[in-house]
Design an enzyme around this catalytic site. Sequence first.
Site, PDB file in Angstrom:
ATOM      1  N   ASP A 203      49.047  -5.987  88.622  1.00  0.00           N
ATOM      2  CA  ASP A 203      49.450  -6.071  87.219  1.00  0.00           C
ATOM      3  C   ASP A 203      50.925  -6.419  87.135  1.00  0.00           C
ATOM      4  OD1 ASP A 203      51.149  -3.406  87.006  1.00  0.00           O
ATOM      5  OD2 ASP A 203      49.333  -2.908  88.102  1.00  0.00           O
ATOM      6  N   ASP A 205      53.214  -4.386  85.603  1.00  0.00           N
ATOM      7  CA  ASP A 205      53.854  -3.134  85.209  1.00  0.00           C
ATOM      8  C   ASP A 205      53.851  -2.996  83.678  1.00  0.00           C
ATOM      9  OD1 ASP A 205      54.955  -0.702  86.128  1.00  0.00           O
ATOM     10  OD2 ASP A 205      56.967  -1.365  85.592  1.00  0.00           O
TER      11      ASP A 205
END
Length: 265
Positions: A203, A205
């Site tokens: 991802d 973050d």
Amino acid sequence: MIGVFGGSGLYNLLDDVRKEHLKTPYGEPSGDFAIGSLDGREVVFLPRHGSKHTIPPAQINYRANLWAMKKLGVEQVIAPTAAGSLQAHVKPGEFVVCDQFVDRTSGRADTYFTGPRVGHASAADPYCPRLRARAVATGRELGVTMHDGGTVVVINGPRFSTRAESRWFAAQGWEVVNMTQYPELILARELELCYLNIALITDYDAGLEGAPDLPPVSVAEVERFFASNNDRVRELILRLVPKLDGPRECPCPHAMEHAFIGGGG
């Protein structure tokens, strides 16, 4: 012997294993150790969060886990982790073979030398350069995008970062964020083990500067991404293990030789 710590989403590695339970001077490890064979090499596997992911990052007994690995005869540790990207060029689905860390944790037992014997481990270059080079080469042979080097900032968890924290980390130039690399890698250094981190980026973050439409990280997103990439992580480890034969020609076996003041070693 090779040790492997399973991170979020990686709860098994080898199919034909025997289980072994170890007690340590530092308490209970995260669970039973699974010991199997791969191309004639014994491999010890332990999910650091427990077999059902019941242990949060700050409550993992890192000292017991590493001590037990060494007791079993492990000299080299492969530590895959899930991690969030802090930089646009480090994309989900890619791997970062970290070479530096920044510790933002608190309250974790992070040394075996609590007195009267005091050891000052050098953390200037905390990851094994020999394992790093072989991991990068192996991943590229498999067609995986491998980032050779990167700084991981280790947060305490279990919460994810705020947007302000994520922007701060990114502004420092750090590449990835994770919750378990510290103190695991520095304890490995104190035990003079070779240690390698392979971070699977799941991802971005809490989002990237200039990309307001990116949603912040969620548990569902991490689980979905790791599940879809689990086979690549496993294949990379299985391809890497047979390449770790030969002498440990790296600084790791001698990491603590000059770490004690006044002959305390």
